[in-house]
Design an enzyme around this catalytic site. Structure first.
Site, PDB file in Angstrom:
ATOM      1  N   CYS A 139       4.989 -13.966 -18.190  1.00 29.67           N
ATOM      2  CA  CYS A 139       5.090 -12.939 -17.525  1.00 29.67           C
ATOM      3  C   CYS A 139       5.686 -11.714 -18.331  1.00 29.67           C
ATOM      4  CB  CYS A 139       6.059 -12.980 -16.113  1.00 29.67           C
ATOM      5  SG  CYS A 139       5.063 -13.954 -14.862  1.00 29.67           S
ATOM      6  N   LYS A 158       3.073  -8.920 -19.431  1.00 31.01           N
ATOM      7  CA  LYS A 158       2.403  -7.982 -18.198  1.00 31.01           C
ATOM      8  C   LYS A 158       2.445  -6.817 -18.699  1.00 31.01           C
ATOM      9  CE  LYS A 158       2.883  -8.834 -13.821  1.00 31.01           C
ATOM     10  NZ  LYS A 158       3.538  -8.993 -12.401  1.00 31.01           N
ATOM     11  N   ALA A 167      -1.265   0.145  -0.447  1.00 34.35           N
ATOM     12  CA  ALA A 167       0.157  -0.401  -0.362  1.00 34.35           C
ATOM     13  C   ALA A 167       0.310  -1.763  -0.787  1.00 34.35           C
ATOM     14  CB  ALA A 167       0.423  -0.369   1.253  1.00 34.35           C
ATOM     15  N   ASP A 171       1.295  -5.021  -2.413  1.00 36.67           N
ATOM     16  CA  ASP A 171       2.396  -6.172  -2.107  1.00 36.67           C
ATOM     17  C   ASP A 171       1.963  -7.206  -2.833  1.00 36.67           C
ATOM     18  OD1 ASP A 171       4.128  -7.852  -0.527  1.00 36.67           O
ATOM     19  OD2 ASP A 171       3.507  -6.411   1.179  1.00 36.67           O
ATOM     20  N   ASP A 231     -23.317 -12.536  -9.129  1.00 34.62           N
ATOM     21  CA  ASP A 231     -23.099 -13.766  -8.482  1.00 34.62           C
ATOM     22  C   ASP A 231     -23.092 -13.482  -7.100  1.00 34.62           C
ATOM     23  OD1 ASP A 231     -23.100 -15.594 -10.690  1.00 34.62           O
ATOM     24  OD2 ASP A 231     -21.045 -15.473 -10.767  1.00 34.62           O
ATOM     25  N   GLY A 255      -4.888  -7.047  -8.808  1.00 36.03           N
ATOM     26  CA  GLY A 255      -5.351  -7.596 -10.023  1.00 36.03           C
ATOM     27  C   GLY A 255      -3.926  -8.013 -10.840  1.00 36.03           C
ATOM     28  N   HIS A 256      -4.178  -8.086 -12.100  1.00 35.94           N
ATOM     29  CA  HIS A 256      -3.190  -8.809 -12.812  1.00 35.94           C
ATOM     30  C   HIS A 256      -3.733  -7.996 -14.374  1.00 35.94           C
ATOM     31  CE1 HIS A 256       0.141 -11.043 -14.242  1.00 35.94           C
ATOM     32  NE2 HIS A 256      -0.699 -11.575 -15.079  1.00 35.94           N
TER      33      HIS A 256
END
Length: 755
Positions: A416, A419, A450, A452, A493, A543-544
């Site tokens: 992490c 990130k 918002a 979360d 897809d 997302g990440h």
């Protein structure tokens, strides 16, 4: 913890692919600048070499002979390539605004966009008025003119050239030579071509030696080229030129080769410019008003050394430009460049001869043309035969005094800790949403508005959710375009399943850099992805992002589909035909690009194909009663087709010659250039009933070529196929084709037969 590769610390942006920039980019490829991200913004992937333009007009050089492939050059230089038009500069915030993409940030910018003839804007809108610059556009128009003469050689044609300097005179000779050749080959008299040249001065080629001026007039007289001296063209309308003297000449085409002018946006940006709008630069090729701006070639005027707008000066500026850009990025003192006071004029006369002059000396001989040809071809070889460079290892943790780097951690965390920071994400999303606001959907209960721990969406009654995910590393040095292609690929897809896209989660790996540079990369990437999501009415809900060694991107996509509307691979029915909506070849072309073996124009076409969404194609196929569909991606056409026939328990007769192929793909695959996935995809050949008789066909390997953002493969009732194909082409799926038919499986034919 992981050892960090060189992070991005500074942005160097080149605007324009002119001669000096081409040379500077080549120098950058041989002498990389650690921590510097280089970006080239140019309107086209190929740039013409002006020294060979007259020979190309005369038909002596091919297109490839006289164009520098900027895609290959940018790849060699490790530069990002943005195919777009710069239209504005923000010098307070150091940003370049483009016609069709987000603003591009820079620390230092260099401008080499060339010039255009001084001509009224309303004249350039006329398809029979052809400005000689920009050269790329002139050549497009010239090719159309040549085609017209080839197709209608019995039709007389009159061409007027406005401008009696070296450019206009040389064009007159070479235009006449080429068109005479065409007329002669068609058995038509040379008198079908009439050429007029208008010169506002008292003589042709002002500033050249008297012998040269006299010799040019003599050659014009001998060849029947009409020249009109001291004639100022005042109006062009209804295929007529009107002069201040009252002279009026009717013509089919006008070629404008008058005094050069600069783009208006340079002066509007606040740059110091001369009376014609060209950027004023000092001896270091640096703007007089803004030290972060450099300018070279026709678009610049050296305040202490004004010179004519000629390519010979731009070529000489390439190396000193690179050296001063390098010094500026390393915060070192710049070094002045002093251009030569005199240079050799070489004017090709269109018949394999040339006139040379330097100062008061002049000479005419076929040997001069051969010498000029040798000089020009040797120059072009510098870009067609780029050197193979050994990778250089840099150590950002130990900067030297000559190459200062900004403070940055020499080690980068995994897990992490990798990130992208929350403040960077917040700023990027704010910037993206300013230009592409997300759609507000009531069924998205928790999304980006918002944020979360997870997004929450409500599935509509009577609908099923279709989900898919795709993610891959970049293959193109433009994050904005890569974001678009990645989004198209992932959404495809859903389209293949007959689903309507609803929402998506993004996952991205951003190359290491300072906070500002990571933000810029993520902004460009998400801007591209959001553009596609907005066009398909898909909402980004989260997302990440992490930092890593190379750019990568993907989407997890959600869509709704009615239970009775699902398109499956197992829906092939005997008697149907197979339609493929896009051409094959992205795998081999991208592999060739990595090896610098692909033409830029080939990659241009491949990118256009990958940028085309499959949404409209899917809707069209459904309207024409498709019963089975899949998108052709990593497993190649044969791999995905095998999945369909096994799920449907049918057989297929495939028409190999009908399979559409992207430009250049046959050339690269026949050279043995293929994707690393090709060998695994070849295992699908076991399903081919007549393998031994077809595996030597030229197109055969492309059946296994892995596609990125490939087309749809669907089965359509035979009686609907023609209408479906017509509709697809009207939707701009120009490569769509009927490639085979579905038949009942039997003991003799339980797989694929290729014809």
């Amino acid at each position: 913890m992981k050892t960090q590769i060189q992070p991005v610390l500074q942005d160097l942006v080149f605007i324009g692919g002119g001669h000096a920039h081409a040379i500077a980019l080549r120098q950058l490829g041989m002498n990389p600048l650690p921590g510097v991200r280089v970006t080239l913004i140019t309107e086209a992937s190929n740039t013409p070499y002006s020294g060979m333009l007259p020979g190309h007009v005369a038909g002596l050089y091919s297109y490839d002979d006289c164009h520098i492939d900027l895609r290959q050059l940018a790849q060699f230089a490790g530069a990002q390539l943005y195919i777009d038009q710069a239209i504005e500069l923000d010098l307070e915030n150091n940003r370049v605004f483009c016609a069709a993409r987000p603003p591009v940030a820079f620390d230092i910018v260099s401008i080499d966009t060339g010039s255009t003839p001084a001509i009224a804007a309303d004249l350039t809108a006329l398809d029979w008025v052809l400005p000689a610059k920009p050269i790329r556009r002139f050549l497009e128009n010239w090719d159309q003119l040549v085609t017209q003469v080839q197709q209608q050689p019995t039709q007389p044609i009159c061409i007027a050239i406005v401008g009696g300097g070296a450019g206009g005179v040389e064009l007159a000779f070479n235009i006449q030579h080429h068109l005479h050749q065409i007329l002669q080959a068609a058995g038509q008299p040379r008198s079908h071509l009439t050429l007029h040249l208008f010169q506002r001065d008292a003589d042709l080629l002002p500033g050249h030696p008297r012998w040269v001026r006299n010799r040019i007039r003599q050659l014009f007289d001998d060849r029947g080229i009409h020249y009109h001296l001291q004639q100022q063209v005042t109006d062009v309308c209804d295929h007529q030129l009107e002069c201040e003297s009252g002279l009026t000449i009717a013509c089919d085409y006008v070629i404008w080769v008058t005094q050069a002018t600069a783009p208006e946006w340079l002066a509007k940006a606040g740059l110091a410019v001369d009376q014609h709008g060209f950027i004023l630069v000092n001896d270091n090729l640096q703007s007089l008003s803004h030290p972060q701006v450099f300018a070279v070639g026709d678009v610049a005027t050296m305040i202490n050394h004004p010179r004519p707008k000629a390519g010979v000066f731009a070529v000489r500026q390439g190396k000193p430009l690179f050296q001063n850009l390098q010094r500026a990025l390393q915060h070192q003192a710049l070094r002045p460049f002093h251009p030569q006071k005199q240079f050799l004029h070489l004017i090709g006369t269109g018949n394999g001869s040339a006139i040379a002059s330097r100062g008061s000396l002049a000479w005419e001989s076929p040997l001069l043309w051969r010498w000029k040809d040798w000089i020009d071809r040797r120059f072009m070889q510098r870009f067609t035969h780029l050197p193979t460079m050994s990778p250089k290892v840099s150590h950002p943790s130990t900067p030297s005094s000559s190459s200062p780097l900004l403070p940055i951690s020499p080690m980068r965390c995994a897990g992490c800790g990798a990130k992208v920071g929350s403040t960077v994400l917040e700023r990027v999303l704010t910037r993206v949403q300013q230009t592409q606001p997300p759609s507000s959907q009531a069924d998205i209960l928790i999304g980006l508005d918002a944020p979360d721990d997870a997004a929450v969406i409500q599935i509509p009654a009577g609908k099923l959710m279709a989900q898919t995910i795709d993610y891959f590393t970049t293959f193109i040095n433009d994050p904005f375009v890569f974001g678009q292609i990645g989004a198209n690929h992932a959404l495809s897809d859903l389209f293949a399943m007959g689903a309507t896209p609803h929402s998506a989660l993004a996952i991205a790996t951003i190359p290491y850099g300072t906070e500002a540079k990571v933000e810029e990369t993520l902004y460009q990437l998400l801007s591209g992805a959001m553009l596609v999501l907005q066009q398909t009415q898909t909402t980004l809900i989260g997302g990440h992002t992490i930092e890593g060694s190379e750019l990568a991107f993907g989407l997890s996509c959600n869509g709704w589909v009615a239970p009775e509307g699902i398109l499956r691979k197992g829906g092939l029915l005997p008697g149907q035909v197979l339609i493929l909506t896009k051409a094959l070849g992205t795998g081999t072309l991208l592999a060739a690009q990595m090896q610098q073996q692909a033409k830029g124009l080939w990659i241009d076409q491949a990118i256009l194909s990958m940028l085309q969404s499959n949404q409209a194609a899917a809707q069209c196929l459904i309207q024409h009663q498709a019963t089975a569909c899949t998108d052709v991606t990593g497993f190649g056409l044969l791999g995905h087709l095998v999945e369909m026939i096994r799920a449907s328990k049918v057989a297929v007769q495939l028409q190999l010659e009908a399979v559409p192929v992207l430009a250049g793909a046959l050339e690269t695959i026949q050279r043995g250039i293929s994707s690393s996935l090709q060998s695994q995809n070849l295992q699908a050949s076991a399903a081919i009933a007549n393998l031994t008789s077809v595996q030597t066909f030229p197109k055969f390997p492309l059946l296994f070529d892995p596609q990125t953002s490939g087309g749809l493969l669907a089965s359509i009732p035979a009686d609907r196929a023609t209408d479906c194909l017509t509709a697809l082409k009207q939707l701009d799926y120009h490569h769509s084709a009927i490639i085979g038919e579905v038949v009942a499986a039997s003991i003799a034919n339980s797989g694929i037969t290729i014809h």
